[in-house]
Motif scaffolding. Structure first.
Motif, short mmCIF file in Angstrom:
data_model
loop_
_atom_site.label_atom_id
_atom_site.label_comp_id
_atom_site.label_asym_id
_atom_site.label_seq_id
_atom_site.Cartn_x
_atom_site.Cartn_y
_atom_site.Cartn_z
N ARG A 66 14.80 4.12 5.69
CA ARG A 66 13.79 3.67 7.01
C ARG A 66 13.48 2.46 7.41
O ARG A 66 12.86 1.86 6.74
CB ARG A 66 12.52 4.88 6.17
N VAL A 75 13.16 6.14 1.37
CA VAL A 75 12.50 7.65 0.59
C VAL A 75 13.08 8.33 0.35
O VAL A 75 14.05 8.71 0.84
CB VAL A 75 11.20 7.24 1.68
N HIS A 77 13.06 12.21 -1.49
CA HIS A 77 11.40 13.69 -1.90
C HIS A 77 12.59 14.81 -2.24
O HIS A 77 13.98 14.87 -2.14
CB HIS A 77 11.01 14.44 -0.95
N GLU A 79 11.47 18.49 -3.98
CA GLU A 79 10.55 19.37 -3.56
C GLU A 79 10.59 19.80 -5.00
O GLU A 79 11.31 19.84 -6.02
CB GLU A 79 11.05 20.78 -2.64
N HIS A 84 2.34 15.57 -7.70
CA HIS A 84 3.07 14.55 -7.23
C HIS A 84 3.02 12.83 -7.05
O HIS A 84 2.36 12.67 -7.55
CB HIS A 84 2.78 14.68 -5.37
N THR A 154 8.76 11.67 -5.06
CA THR A 154 8.67 10.78 -3.83
C THR A 154 8.89 9.71 -4.88
O THR A 154 8.52 8.47 -5.26
CB THR A 154 8.02 10.48 -3.23
N ASN A 175 2.73 5.71 6.79
CA ASN A 175 3.30 7.08 6.14
C ASN A 175 2.76 7.06 4.95
O ASN A 175 3.07 8.00 3.48
CB ASN A 175 5.33 6.97 5.12
N GLU A 177 0.23 9.24 4.34
CA GLU A 177 0.77 11.51 3.99
C GLU A 177 1.78 11.56 3.42
O GLU A 177 1.68 12.20 2.23
CB GLU A 177 0.38 12.37 5.55
N GLU A 178 2.77 10.96 3.80
CA GLU A 178 3.91 11.99 3.13
C GLU A 178 4.20 10.74 1.57
O GLU A 178 4.58 11.27 0.62
CB GLU A 178 4.65 10.87 3.51
N LEU A 179 3.60 9.26 1.69
CA LEU A 179 3.21 8.66 0.46
C LEU A 179 2.59 9.13 -0.76
O LEU A 179 2.55 9.05 -1.73
CB LEU A 179 3.70 6.97 0.54
#
Ligand SMILES: [Zn+2]
Ligand SMILES: [Zn+2]
Lengths: 460, 460
Positions: A66, A75, A77, A79, A84, A154, A175, A177-179
């Motif tokens: 990124r 970064v 991820h 599932e 988390h 993550t 970012n 929300e993502e982290l």
């Protein structure tokens, strides 16, 4: 998801079996000279990020590089169900000078036999490439045995940690929300001697470069000495005046927000039986410097400091040159604790410097970093689970400790992502991070990987 | 032998006619990077000595290169009657860093047009290659017109002046009979503004390098800051303590042997109407630093000083590195006057440094030079003859002045050879010797050559 004991033993056995390959992979990463503070190595930082994306992708992560205005983030991820978990490490490394003090090329790493055991020698082996790879290799072993990665993960690797992390806060904000996660695992700290440790108390950092200019050119000290102002002497006065005779820092308001250690924590730290003679002896010292009325462990973990990290001016080459220099500069940093405000201290410092300038001397300041201290809240039950997993692996009860170094990201996780940071690392006091001949114990690497397997099983 | 007026005019006319060639020869010499303090340039120092031997031989001197443990001396003789005159200059030059502040390659000299006239730009143009060549070119013109060199001359060029002259005293002692003369002409000083000058008061020099060591390796200021001693801070304290609030040097006994200026000399110097605002303004300063109760001219010519010529320690590169350094060092020099004893002051300095060392800090000293001040006796009638010759050439009455810089050779001529040193040079205050963009005025070169013709005629 949690593993039952048999399955856990299988993954740990897999870690043991793949260790030579795990080591080869770390060596590959160590060979990339990803010095983030020096623009000449920007391409290498990028290359290290690419290497990590490839490795994570190969294990089954959805990984990407990124971009930032400087060095890229990585970064990745996976599932899964359950909490988390966010894992943080940094792939950039410190500069290597003075190069002549290295016993080998800092970027040609090697496994060395030493009287104390096998060590991985090379820049970044302990800070932080070896450490971040413990987690990657734990995930690899887990995947190889169970067929899946260990739950909802993550991974977040930074490439600017050793140069003040200029892109980190904007990137986390953009970012968020993502982290955002239930807990953030940060692997950039050490053990306490041979005791595995979770760091719950971290100092902040304020870095300031001061550049003084007197005459508009270098002068001959024969012609001008005695009548022209010497900026090295002015700088020496400024530095000398920063501490009083008891080792306290003289800036007005500096100690605002510095808490006294709680009786409970003081008692816990006393139990650690820190041997300051031993700690100093490893680097050729014997007497604790610093505040005369504080214990050594307090000074390292819970007291603010002011250090000069570098100074420069005039003729520094071989031989002698009777120059009266135009410029002198110093890099000065403050370690901060409690609720000390880096911005207020920056202002107090700059005001102090200006108040000491004689006629004809100009000052320029360069800001290098400013992050407050952070205090981790350990009521989250994940801490006690992780502490037990660590204790199992090392067969020594793990401890909650403080750390002298600054890891600004811990505070950012709290303030920006509202995620509790849990700092676990396997570095040793003698790893010589930021210095020539940096190393990482093979034991740190091996048992570090095994530790993460146990912690992941405990937390997921 | 003395020239009559017609013959003198002929030689001076010859100087004027040969000026372009004289300039070409100087440029050749300036292109040789004879930096004596840096061993990498030892071959170039040797090359400069060879070049001078060839030039002197071509004019008719019996010239030879004389080996020393470091850089060679050049000695040349001419036969003749009358007083024996010794001429001294040095062919070595200062280092050129910081190179980025030069407007051109320091060793690719050029004649430049400036608003104030033509200047010869390049390292060594003023200190001291341009100056020593004024004498060589004067001899060349004299020989061309009269068919002989101007009497009984010895030329003595050194190649270690900018690196503490380690071979000078042994060489002078071994060759005392050969070098002993009635007067020693030294061309390594300047004019007083536009006034031609003979320097009769010279400061001595003591150079000391101080290297402090704390921990045996560079440390991480996060892990060790506050508890491990920082040698940069110790060095700053040492430097800060060398002066009191009135600008006086604090070493015990430092002012022993510092004479007060005689009323006569004070009056003479007052007549020079030294403009300190102007002197400082040329380098971007406005307020005299130093002793609060002394006049600027006293501070430069007749008061002792202590300056820091260089300082170094920790991380000095781009960006920031939170290192707690193992070492810090400084190059410190003292200018001495009157009968101050360099050896006693060296001891007082080293004692002072040791008294300020906290536990665990070791010190190493490197001696760089130690020469007492010298006071020239001007009762020798040659001084008044030379002063008149200079006044004739420049059409301004020449002055007896002091000089801030150290020229140890003046003292050596007195003490070893029992020869009176006469210091005459044509440098200007803005020549930027020892600094980037060093230059020598074409007028200094041209009228310098003519001055020597007149002085040689007056003294022989
Ligand atoms: Zn790190
Ligand atoms: Zn010189």
């Amino acid at each position: 998801m949690s593993l039952d004991q048999d399955r856990l033993d299988e993954v740990l056995a897999r870690v043991d079996a793949q260790l030579p390959d795990s080591l080869d992979r770390l060596m590959d990463l160590l060979r990339i000279p990803s010095i983030s503070t020096d623009p000449a190595f920007a391409g290498d930082c990028n290359r290290a990020a690419d290497w990590l994306v490839d490795e994570l992708t190969a294990i089954g992560f959805e990984a990407s590089k990124r971009p930032t205005p400087k060095h890229p983030m990585v970064v990745a991820h996976s599932e899964g169900t359950g909490p988390h978990l966010l894992f943080y490490g940094h792939y950039d490394v410190q500069p290597v000078d003075p190069l002549n003090l290295w016993d080998r090329d800092p970027f040609d790493p090697q496994l060395e036999d030493t009287p104390a055991g096998k060590v991985i020698r090379g820049r970044g082996s302990a800070d932080d490439k070896g450490q971040l790879m413990t987690f990657v290799e734990a995930c690899r072993a887990w995947k190889a045995v169970t067929g899946t990665l260990p739950g909802r993960l993550t991974i977040f690797f930074e490439g600017e940690e050793e140069s003040g992390s200029p892109s980190l806060v904007p990137f986390m904000k953009e970012n968020a929300e993502e982290l955002k996660a239930d807990i953030a695992l940060i692997c950039d700290t050490g053990m306490f001697g041979d005791t595995p440790a979770i760091v719950t108390q971290l100092r902040g950092l304020l870095g300031q470069e001061v550049i003084l200019t007197g005459a508009d050119k270098d002068l001959h000290s024969g012609s001008f000495g005695g009548i022209a102002i010497n900026p090295i002497r002015v700088l020496a006065d400024i530095i000398a005046g920063l501490h009083d005779e008891n080792g306290r820092i003289t800036l007005p308001g500096f100690y605002d927000g510095v808490p006294e250690l709680s009786d409970e924590m003081r008692a816990q730290w006393q139990r650690l039986a820190f041997d300051s003679a031993d700690f100093l002896g490893q680097v050729g010292l014997s007497v604790p410097a610093g505040e005369t009325d504080r214990t050594p462990l307090e000074m390292i973990w819970s007291r603010p400091t002011c250090e000069v990290n570098g100074i420069s001016g005039g003729y520094e080459g071989a031989g002698f040159k009777t120059v009266l220099p135009s410029k002198a500069s110093a890099k000065i940093s403050f370690r901060l604790v409690g609720t000390q405000d880096p911005n207020k201290i920056e202002t107090a410092f700059q005001d102090y410097v200006r108040s000491r300038l004689p006629a004809d001397v100009k000052v320029e300041f360069k800001d290098h970093s400013a992050s407050p201290a952070s205090q981790v809240e350990i009521s989250n039950p994940a801490f006690e689970k992780a502490r037990r997993a660590l204790s199992d692996e090392w067969e020594i009860p793990a401890a909650y400790i403080g750390a002298g170094g600054s890891i600004p990201i811990a505070g950012y996780f709290q303030n920006i992502l509202h995620t509790d940071p849990m700092l676990i690392g396997f570095g040793k006091d003698d790893d010589q991070i930021h210095s020539p001949n940096e190393k990482y114990d093979l034991e740190s690497y091996h048992k570090g990987i095994r530790s993460w397997v146990r912690i992941l099983s405990a937390l997921t």
